[in-house]
Design an enzyme around this catalytic site. Structure first.
Site, short mmCIF file in Angstrom:
data_model
loop_
_atom_site.label_atom_id
_atom_site.label_comp_id
_atom_site.label_asym_id
_atom_site.label_seq_id
_atom_site.Cartn_x
_atom_site.Cartn_y
_atom_site.Cartn_z
N GLU A 147 6.72 13.73 9.74
CA GLU A 147 7.43 12.99 8.70
C GLU A 147 8.93 12.92 9.00
O GLU A 147 9.55 11.89 8.80
CB GLU A 147 7.21 13.62 7.32
CG GLU A 147 5.84 13.33 6.73
CD GLU A 147 5.61 11.85 6.46
OE1 GLU A 147 6.55 11.18 6.02
OE2 GLU A 147 4.49 11.38 6.71
N CYS A 152 0.98 -4.94 5.22
CA CYS A 152 2.10 -5.47 4.43
C CYS A 152 3.40 -5.17 5.16
O CYS A 152 4.27 -4.47 4.68
CB CYS A 152 2.08 -4.84 3.04
SG CYS A 152 3.11 -5.74 1.86
N CYS A 175 -1.77 -10.84 4.66
CA CYS A 175 -2.33 -10.83 3.30
C CYS A 175 -3.83 -11.10 3.30
O CYS A 175 -4.55 -10.57 2.45
CB CYS A 175 -1.64 -11.88 2.44
SG CYS A 175 0.10 -11.52 2.15
N CYS A 225 -5.66 -7.92 3.39
CA CYS A 225 -5.15 -6.87 2.48
C CYS A 225 -6.19 -6.51 1.41
O CYS A 225 -6.71 -7.41 0.73
CB CYS A 225 -3.86 -7.36 1.84
SG CYS A 225 -3.20 -6.16 0.68
N CYS A 241 -2.35 -8.79 -6.19
CA CYS A 241 -0.96 -8.74 -5.70
C CYS A 241 -0.16 -9.90 -6.30
O CYS A 241 -0.51 -11.07 -6.13
CB CYS A 241 -0.93 -8.83 -4.18
SG CYS A 241 0.76 -8.97 -3.55
S1 SF4 Z 1 -1.39 -9.24 -0.55
FE1 SF4 Z 1 0.49 -8.34 -1.36
S2 SF4 Z 1 0.35 -6.16 -0.88
FE2 SF4 Z 1 -1.16 -7.24 0.36
S3 SF4 Z 1 -0.13 -7.68 2.30
FE3 SF4 Z 1 0.16 -9.47 1.00
S4 SF4 Z 1 2.09 -9.09 -0.04
FE4 SF4 Z 1 1.44 -7.14 0.80
#
Ligand code: SF4
Length: 378
Positions: free
Chosen positions: A54, A211, A218, A221, A227
């Site tokens: 970290e 992201c 997206c 995602c 989102c």
């Molecule tokens: S959907 Fe939203 S959280 Fe997912 S990658 Fe796209 S901007 Fe990021």
């Protein structure tokens, strides 16, 4: 399907709305199936390797950290080993990783863990952040990954993910807004504490793999359905920061003096300013000042100009090689140089260092790069 929260007014984001999103459950499931599981520090979720990784990952890419992490774990397998090491050796291993105060804090932190906590990293966030170099986000990572505590990390990756996901449009240059986003991050945490390690890893993975700042995926995602930034086509508008880091331009001039035993003059820098406590060459503010500090008739050879980016400065480093053809000793050099430089040498502890000596001490990357260039000159 849960509804997206209202994006235009961040104050409308309530914890009830957040709970209904199912963010944590979705993320935990996704991490198990698609997250990263082969990072070297994931083999053993013991606080020592987690803390080490970290700290290294603050400001540095995973691809760079891998090799440094392996080197440190091989040389210092336990926090006790690290605490007992000489600072020069720690900084030597840290050389090239940048942000050198992290290396010094790492060493100081290991000593404190051994002295004050019997060699066991504490599990409470308050205790963790009392240690050198452990801020709230690093502390939350250790507490949540290693001790399954309900603590929310909030580094650059996570603030990007959450500001997009929640449609949080307030200015993150302001501390009050960072704290507000952090409060939302806490509200998003999983109900079951046993999910905390996977959840924390999951939100880090989402920020690193999906992201991301520019190539945002997206379509892959797991939380796209709820989102706000995606629904509102505002992915690239968030996070919002009014103050961007401004870098000033600066030139510095290094005298890289090498004697005929291939020893190079160097000294530990002071504890203020850039590369504090690292070893480097005599430094001047201009080429004229450098040349004026040399004995009359001395020839110096310009080396290639090195560009080096720091958080607030873009440096152009001009190296000048002085090949010292006599049998050099510190006394001899001090005898040959004019008074202003003599006092600079005496005051700052410059000495002739062979390459093995340079390898044993902390040295910034430009110093290592100039030392490599010297190979071609002799
Ligand atoms: S959907 Fe939203 S959280 Fe997912 S990658 Fe796209 S901007 Fe990021």
């Amino acid at each position: 399907m849960p509804k997206a929260i209202k994006p235009t007014d961040p104050t409308s984001v309530s914890s009830t709305a957040i709970e209904q999103l199912g963010f944590a459950k979705t993320l935990v499931k996704w991490q198990r199936a698609h997250g990263r599981h082969d990072l070297p520090w994931q083999k053993n979720l013991h606080p020592y390797p987690v803390w080490l990784s970290e700290v290294m990952l603050q400001q540095t890419q995973v691809s760079t950290v891998r090799a440094y992490f392996s080197k440190f774990m091989a040389r210092f397998p336990t926090v006790q080993d690290l605490a007992q090491a000489h600072e020069d050796e720690v900084m030597s291993l840290w050389s090239g990783l940048g942000y050198y105060s992290r290396g010094r804090n790492l060493h100081a932190c290991a000593k404190r863990v051994v002295q004050d906590f019997n060699g066991v990293f504490p599990s409470e966030l308050n205790d963790l952040v009392s240690l050198p170099g452990i801020g709230p986000s690093t502390g939350a990572a250790i507490a949540s990954i290693c001790y399954a505590k309900k603590e929310a990390i909030m580094d650059g990756n996570v603030s990007r993910v959450l500001s997009r996901y929640l449609g949080y449009a307030r200015d993150l240059s302001q501390g009050a807004h960072q704290r507000e986003l952090h409060a939302f991050a806490k509200a998003l945490l999983p109900e079951r504490v046993k999910d905390m390690p996977v959840y924390t890893q999951g939100i880090m993975d989402l920020g690193a793999m999906v992201c991301t700042p520019k190539r945002v995926l997206c379509e892959q995602c797991p939380v796209q359905g709820t989102c706000v930034a995606f629904a509102q086509n505002k992915v690239f508008e968030l996070p919002f920061k009014s103050k961007k880091i401004k870098r000033t331009q600066k030139s510095i001039y290094w005298l890289i003096a090498m004697n005929d035993r291939a020893q190079v003059l160097g000294a530990r820098r002071g504890l203020d300013g850039i590369w504090a406590g690292m070893h480097a060459f005599p430094e001047f503010e201009s080429e004229l000042a450098l040349r004026n500090a040399l004995p009359a008739g001395v020839e110096v050879r310009p080396l290639s100009v090195m560009k080096h980016e720091l958080t607030h400065q873009s440096l152009s480093i001009h190296g000048f090689a002085w090949l010292f053809k006599e049998q050099g000793t510190s006394a001899r050099v001090q005898k040959k140089v004019p008074k202003p430089w003599q006092s600079a040498l005496e005051g700052r502890g410059f000495e002739w260092m062979d390459m093995a000596h340079w390898a044993r001490v902390g040295r910034p990357k430009p110093v290592a790069d100039f030392l490599n260039q010297l190979d071609g000159l002799v």
